[in-house]
Design an enzyme around this catalytic site. Structure first.
Site, PDB file in Angstrom:
ATOM      1  CE1 TYR A  33       8.471  18.870  24.683  1.00  0.00           C
ATOM      2  CE2 TYR A  33       6.637  18.170  23.313  1.00  0.00           C
ATOM      3  CZ  TYR A  33       7.963  18.096  23.657  1.00  0.00           C
ATOM      4  OH  TYR A  33       8.792  17.236  22.980  1.00  0.00           O
ATOM      5  CE  LYS A 147       6.609  15.382  25.691  1.00  0.00           C
ATOM      6  NZ  LYS A 147       7.514  14.875  24.684  1.00  0.00           N
ATOM      7  CD  GLU A 180      15.443  10.078  25.200  1.00  0.00           C
ATOM      8  OE1 GLU A 180      14.299   9.617  25.303  1.00  0.00           O
ATOM      9  OE2 GLU A 180      15.803  11.118  25.779  1.00  0.00           O
ATOM     10  CG  LEU A 205      10.568  12.197  28.054  1.00  0.00           C
ATOM     11  CD1 LEU A 205      10.626  13.383  29.031  1.00  0.00           C
ATOM     12  CD2 LEU A 205       9.765  12.579  26.825  1.00  0.00           C
TER      13      LEU A 205
HETATM   14  N1  PLP Z   1      12.169  10.631  24.172  1.00  0.00           N
HETATM   15  C1  PLP Z   1      12.094  11.881  23.695  1.00  0.00           C
HETATM   16  C2  PLP Z   1      13.329  12.713  23.638  1.00  0.00           C
HETATM   17  C3  PLP Z   1      10.865  12.389  23.247  1.00  0.00           C
HETATM   18  O1  PLP Z   1      10.795  13.654  22.782  1.00  0.00           O
HETATM   19  C4  PLP Z   1       9.721  11.556  23.283  1.00  0.00           C
HETATM   20  C5  PLP Z   1       8.433  12.054  22.818  1.00  0.00           C
HETATM   21  O2  PLP Z   1       8.297  13.137  22.328  1.00  0.00           O
HETATM   22  C6  PLP Z   1       9.849  10.257  23.786  1.00  0.00           C
HETATM   23  C7  PLP Z   1      11.089   9.829  24.234  1.00  0.00           C
HETATM   24  C8  PLP Z   1       8.666   9.339  23.858  1.00  0.00           C
HETATM   25  O3  PLP Z   1       7.787   9.763  24.891  1.00  0.00           O
HETATM   26  P1  PLP Z   1       6.240   9.424  24.811  1.00  0.00           P
HETATM   27  O4  PLP Z   1       6.131   7.942  24.634  1.00  0.00           O
HETATM   28  O5  PLP Z   1       5.716   9.896  26.133  1.00  0.00           O
HETATM   29  O6  PLP Z   1       5.681  10.169  23.638  1.00  0.00           O
END
Ligand code: PLP
Length: 304
Positions: A33, A147, A180, A205
């Site tokens: 997603y 993701k 994270e 991610l």
């Molecule tokens: N890390 C994880 C595990 C996430 O689920 C998300 C966003 O949903 C992020 C980091 C941040 O990613 P983004 O800045 O693309 O929303």
């Protein structure tokens, strides 16, 4: 106005939409997603999000559900039908519907669902006073760079954070490294004033917000260090922060009940928030994806 969702070719009210029970997204979490911020009616960083979507799909050997141009048209039409100038746009792709079997089906059409919802961006209070996090062991799988819709470990961690009255859970590796958050990237400023965040790779991610923030920080002359940092280092750091598409950039002022620095947002994070706010208030970027993990650039036609 009812919320309209796109599901495999049809735009209908969300409450009337459904996917089959044998959709592999439902059976196996076999899908990926994206979440895209929409401001003033236009998606932000769509190029970067779609590049990450392609990367996640390729990693799982799921065919893109349609060509890039057609997908952008579906996104625009879903946004138009929902009429929300400020929104979060969810794009979900599963391997499709097939009789239950762990092995990939020989033939299945990927399933595409697009939904739009009102965002709940952080409150003024959260931005001004910062937020608290707890830390938990990272129980996720080995490919956090994809993701994936398989979010159970993230859900459990986030629930534990909420139960503890915290905004987020920071996920720690066995060696004590903070990878994270359950749904956000994690940062500290070290004692030398460098912005530190976990490097890209399979443990995190590659956040779209992270990539923008690191670019803004570097362009502002800040020193950026993409290296692992430990929980111990985070607790002793003068400042900390988290970022995501829906949380934007937020100061983290307490970790496991211990104040970070003075227990209030510090100058480094406040400066970065100012840069990010100004960037958000500016025009949409050129539409060029600058995807992480070394994939080619892609351009996305956004003009309506
Ligand atoms: N890390 C994880 C595990 C996430 O689920 C998300 C966003 O949903 C992020 C980091 C941040 O990613 P983004 O800045 O693309 O929303």
């Amino acid at each position: 106005m009812p919320r309209i969702a796109y599901v495999n070719g049809r735009y209908r009210p969300l409450r009337d939409q459904a996917v089959p029970v044998e959709d592999r997204g439902y059976q196996f979490a076999d899908g990926v997603y994206e979440v895209v911020k929409v401001l003033n009616g236009a998606p932000r960083d769509l190029g970067r999000h779609l590049a990450r979507l392609d990367r996640s799909l390729a990693a799982l050997q799921i065919r893109p559900p349609m060509a890039r141009g057609a997908l952008v048209q579906v996104l625009k039409e879903t946004l138009r039908q929902n009429g929300l100038p400020t929104a979060l746009l969810y794009i979900q792709v599963s391997r499709g519907t097939a009789p239950r079997n762990h092995v990939f089906p020989r033939r299945s059409r990927p399933s595409l669902v697009v939904t739009v919802r009102r965002p709940s961006f952080p409150s003024v209070r959260e931005r001004e006073q910062g937020v608290k996090v707890i830390t938990l062991p990272d129980l996720r799988w080995g490919r956090c760079d994809i993701k994936s819709i398989s979010l159970l470990a993230n859900v459990l961690a986030r629930q534990e954070a909420a139960a503890a009255g915290c905004r987020e859970a920071w996920l720690c590796e066995r060696d004590g490294t903070v990878a994270e958050g359950s749904a956000s990237n994690a940062y500290i400023f070290d004692r030398a004033g460098r912005l530190v965040t976990h490097p890209l790779g399979e443990r995190i991610l590659g956040g779209v917000t992270r990539s923008v923030i690191l670019e803004l920080a570097r362009a502002d002359g800040m020193q950026v260090d993409e290296r692992p940092f430990s929980l111990e280092e985070a607790r002793a750091a003068p400042e900390a922060a988290l970022s995501s598409t829906s949380s934007l950039l937020l100061p983290v002022v307490a970790i496991d009940g211990h104040p970070v620095g003075a227990g209030r947002p510090g100058p480094g994070v406040r400066r970065l928030m100012g840069l990010y706010d100004a960037w958000l208030a500016g025009p949409e970027d050129s539409g060029k994806g600058r995807p992480e993990h070394g994939r080619d650039e892609v351009s996305v036609e956004l003009a309506s």
